[in-house]
Design a protein around this motif. Structure first.
Motif, mmCIF file in Angstrom:
data_model
loop_
_atom_site.group_PDB
_atom_site.id
_atom_site.type_symbol
_atom_site.label_atom_id
_atom_site.label_comp_id
_atom_site.label_asym_id
_atom_site.label_seq_id
_atom_site.Cartn_x
_atom_site.Cartn_y
_atom_site.Cartn_z
ATOM 1 N N THR A 1 0.842 -1.204 0.000
ATOM 2 C CA THR A 1 0.000 0.000 0.000
ATOM 3 C C THR A 1 0.876 1.252 0.000
ATOM 4 O O THR A 1 2.104 1.164 0.102
ATOM 5 N N ARG A 2 0.238 2.409 -0.159
ATOM 6 C CA ARG A 2 0.932 3.673 0.030
ATOM 7 C C ARG A 2 0.244 4.400 1.181
ATOM 8 O O ARG A 2 -0.988 4.357 1.311
ATOM 9 N N MET A 3 1.021 5.079 2.021
ATOM 10 C CA MET A 3 0.485 5.812 3.168
ATOM 11 C C MET A 3 1.377 7.027 3.389
ATOM 12 O O MET A 3 2.532 6.890 3.797
ATOM 13 N N LYS B 1 3.991 15.032 4.309
ATOM 14 C CA LYS B 1 3.540 15.530 3.002
ATOM 15 C C LYS B 1 4.244 16.827 2.615
ATOM 16 O O LYS B 1 4.162 17.812 3.350
ATOM 17 N N PRO B 2 4.914 16.849 1.477
ATOM 18 C CA PRO B 2 5.500 18.108 1.010
ATOM 19 C C PRO B 2 4.389 18.911 0.337
ATOM 20 O O PRO B 2 3.795 18.453 -0.632
ATOM 21 N N ARG B 3 4.051 20.072 0.842
ATOM 22 C CA ARG B 3 2.928 20.816 0.301
ATOM 23 C C ARG B 3 3.371 22.152 -0.283
ATOM 24 O O ARG B 3 4.305 22.782 0.223
ATOM 25 N N THR C 1 9.018 13.952 -5.959
ATOM 26 C CA THR C 1 9.545 14.681 -7.109
ATOM 27 C C THR C 1 10.198 16.012 -6.709
ATOM 28 O O THR C 1 11.082 16.502 -7.387
ATOM 29 N N ARG C 2 9.746 16.576 -5.581
ATOM 30 C CA ARG C 2 10.343 17.844 -5.137
ATOM 31 C C ARG C 2 11.715 17.642 -4.515
ATOM 32 O O ARG C 2 12.457 18.591 -4.288
ATOM 33 N N ASN C 3 12.050 16.408 -4.203
ATOM 34 C CA ASN C 3 13.336 16.120 -3.565
ATOM 35 C C ASN C 3 14.253 15.245 -4.413
ATOM 36 O O ASN C 3 15.258 14.745 -3.908
ATOM 37 N N ILE D 1 2.717 0.026 -9.512
ATOM 38 C CA ILE D 1 1.734 1.093 -9.686
ATOM 39 C C ILE D 1 1.486 1.717 -8.310
ATOM 40 O O ILE D 1 1.146 1.014 -7.362
ATOM 41 N N LEU D 2 1.685 3.014 -8.229
ATOM 42 C CA LEU D 2 1.411 3.755 -6.999
ATOM 43 C C LEU D 2 0.148 4.552 -7.283
ATOM 44 O O LEU D 2 0.145 5.382 -8.200
ATOM 45 N N VAL D 3 -0.926 4.288 -6.536
ATOM 46 C CA VAL D 3 -2.189 4.915 -6.922
ATOM 47 C C VAL D 3 -2.985 5.333 -5.681
ATOM 48 O O VAL D 3 -3.054 4.608 -4.697
HETATM 49 C C1 PEP Z 1 2.909 11.506 -3.588
HETATM 50 O O1 PEP Z 1 3.122 10.410 -4.140
HETATM 51 O O2 PEP Z 1 2.136 11.661 -2.636
HETATM 52 C C2 PEP Z 1 3.586 12.709 -4.106
HETATM 53 C C3 PEP Z 1 3.634 13.837 -3.413
HETATM 54 O O3 PEP Z 1 4.092 12.507 -5.315
HETATM 55 P P1 PEP Z 1 5.105 13.431 -6.180
HETATM 56 O O4 PEP Z 1 6.352 13.534 -5.382
HETATM 57 O O5 PEP Z 1 5.258 12.613 -7.427
HETATM 58 O O6 PEP Z 1 4.402 14.738 -6.412
#
Ligand code: PEP
Ligand code: MN
Length: 372
Positions: free
Chosen positions: A133-135, A139-141, A202-204, A321-323
Motif C-alpha cells: 500500500t501507500r500511506m 507531506k510536502p505541500r 519529485t520535489r526532492n 503502480i502507486l495509486v
Molecule cells: C505523492 O506520491 O504523494 C507525491 C507527493 O508525489 P510526487 O512527489 O510525485 O508529487
C-alpha cells in the motif's frame, strides 16, 4: 569497471586480501566495495573508479577471487545496464519480489488523515488480495498553511493496522533524514509488523544530502520519483546517488512532468519512458497515474483517465503502480479529487490484470518474431 567476486569471497576472507594487494598496485584507481544481499547469499562487488581504460578484462578476471568483470561503459555505473552485464534486475523485500519482470500494486492513501481511513483502506486491500500500500505521513505541500501530514504521530497505528491486515510493504514518502529514524523507531516499537519502502518525492529528486542519507542505509528499499522539471538523465543520476552510497534496492517512479502542455491533466503523462528506463538501467519502473492525471475525469466510454493511463503504463511493462484511493475522497486532506473509491478497487485490479495479460501476450509475440 566492476569486479564481481565469487560467492564465498568477502572482505573477511584471505583471498580478498590477496586481491586487495593486487589492486593496491594499480595507479590512480580508487576502490569502492559493495555487498549485494540476496535471499541465499551475499555477493561482493569491487568498483574500480578512475583510469580503468588501460586495464584489460582478462587480467582483472584472473585476479584471486574474481568471478567476472563488467566494463562500465555508460553512466549510472551501479544501476545502469552495461554490455555483458548479467547481474540481477530484482530484489526481494518482506517476501515480495521487485524486478523488471514483476508487477506490484501499491494502492492507498495519498495522506494518512485518520485511523478510520487507514483501517478501511487496508481492509479493502486485504479483501482484494493485496499486500502492498501507500500511506503518506510526511507531506510536502506547496503552501505552508496546508495540512503537512500527521508525521510520526500516525506511524504506530499505521504499522499496527498493516500487521492486522497482512500488509507487507508500505510506500511512505520522507522529506528529511530524521524521518528515517522516526520510521525505524515506530517499527521497532510496534514489533516490526510490516515493511516500509521509502519514497523520495519529485520535489526532492535532487536533494542530494537526503539521497545520501537514504542511500547509506540498506534496510529499506527506495522509490525515487522522477524530478518533474529536470531531464531523465538527471533523475537517473539521482537514483545513482542512492546506489553509490550503498543502497541499490531502488525503484524508479514516473509521475508525469510539469507543463501546461499536459492540460487538462495535472502533469503530462510520461509512461512512454517505462521501456527507456528499463533499457538504460536495471531498476524496476513504477508508474503513478494519480499524480500524473490529477483528477477523476473519464472518457466518453466511462473509463477513468487514471485507469486509461495505468493500462498504458502496464501494457508497456511497468513493474509497480502507486495509486491514490480514499474511502471518502471529499473528506481527504490531500489530493481528494484524484482519489479512486474503495468500491472501484476490484475494477482497477481487474483492469491492471487485463493490461498485464496483454503485455505478456506482446512479449510472447515479440519472442516468436525476434530473429534468433
Ligand atoms: C505523492 O506520491 O504523494 C507525491 C507527493 O508525489 P510526487 O512527489 O510525485 O508529487
Ligand atoms: Mn498526492
Amino acid at each position: 569497471m566492476i569486479l564481481i567476486l565469487k560467492p564465498h569471497i568477502n572482505p573477511e576472507t584471505a583471498e580478498y586480501r590477496q586481491l586487495e594487494s593486487h589492486l593496491a598496485r594499480l595507479q590512480n584507481i580508487e576502490l569502492r566495495v559493495h555487498q549485494v544481499q540476496g535471499v541465499e547469499q551475499t555477493l561482493t562487488e569491487v568498483y574500480l573508479i578512475g583510469h580503468t581504460s588501460a586495464l584489460s578484462i582478462e587480467d582483472m578476471q584472473s585476479l584471486p577471487g574474481v568471478d567476472h568483470v563488467v566494463r562500465v561503459s555508460e553512466e549510472y555505473r551501479i544501476l545502469g545496464r552495461h554490455k555483458d552485464d548479467n547481474r540481477s534486475a530484482y530484489f526481494d523485500y518482506q517476501g515480495v519480489r521487485f524486478g523488471q519482470d514483476t508487477l506490484n500494486v501499491f494502492a492507498g492513501l495519498c495522506a494518512v488523515d485518520s485511523r478510520k481511513s487507514v483501517e478501511e483502506m487496508m481492509k479493502a486491500l486485504r479483501d482484494n488480495g493485496q499486500v502492498c500500500t501507500r500511506m503518506g505521513a510526511y507531506k510536502p505541500r506547496t503552501s505552508p498553511y496546508s495540512f503537512q501530514g500527521h508525521g510520526k504521530n500516525c506511524l504506530p497505528y499505521v504499522f499496527e493496522l498493516a500487521g492486522k491486515y497482512e500488509i507487507k510493504v508500505i510506500a511512505m514518502e520522507i522529506t528529511h533524514e530524521s524521518h528515517l529514524e522516526e520510521i525505524q523507531e515506530a517499527l521497532d516499537k510496534t514489533g516490526n509488523p510490516t515493511g516500509v519502502m521509502l519514497q523520495i518525492g519529485t520535489r526532492n529528486t535532487q536533494n542530494f544530502e537526503l539521497l545520501k542519507s537514504v542511500g547509506r542505509q540498506q534496510e529499506f528499499p527506495v522509490l525515487l520519483k522522477r524530478g518533474f522539471g529536470i531531464t531523465l538523465d538527471e533523475s537517473l543520476n539521482a537514483a545513482e546517488y542512492l546506489a553509490s552510497e550503498g543502497n541499490r534496492k531502488v525503484i524508479f517512479g514516473l509521475r508525469g512532468m510539469k507543463t501546461n502542455i499536459g492540460d487538462p491533466h495535472r502533469n503530462i503523462v510520461d509512461f512512454a519512458h517505462v521501456s527507456v528506463v528499463k533499457r538504460l538501467t536495471r531498476m524496476p519502473v513504477c508508474i503513478d497515474p494519480s499524480h500524473s492525471v490529477g483528477s477523476r475525469s473519464r472518457g466518453p466510454e466511462g473509463i477513468l483517465d487514471i485507469m486509461h493511463v495505468t493500462a498504458q503504463g502496464v501494457i508497456a511493462g511497468a513493474n509497480m503502480i502507486l495509486v491514490d484511493f480514499h474511502p471518502e475522497p471529499p473528506k481527504a486532506l490531500v489530493d481528494g479529487p484524484q482519489a479512486l473509491l474503495l468500491g472501484e478497487l476490484p475494477q482497477f485490479l481487474e483492469d491492471v490484470r487485463i493490461a498485464r495479460g496483454a503485455y505478456n501476450q506482446r512479449l510472447s509475440n515479440s519472442n516468436r518474431n525476434s530473429p534468433s
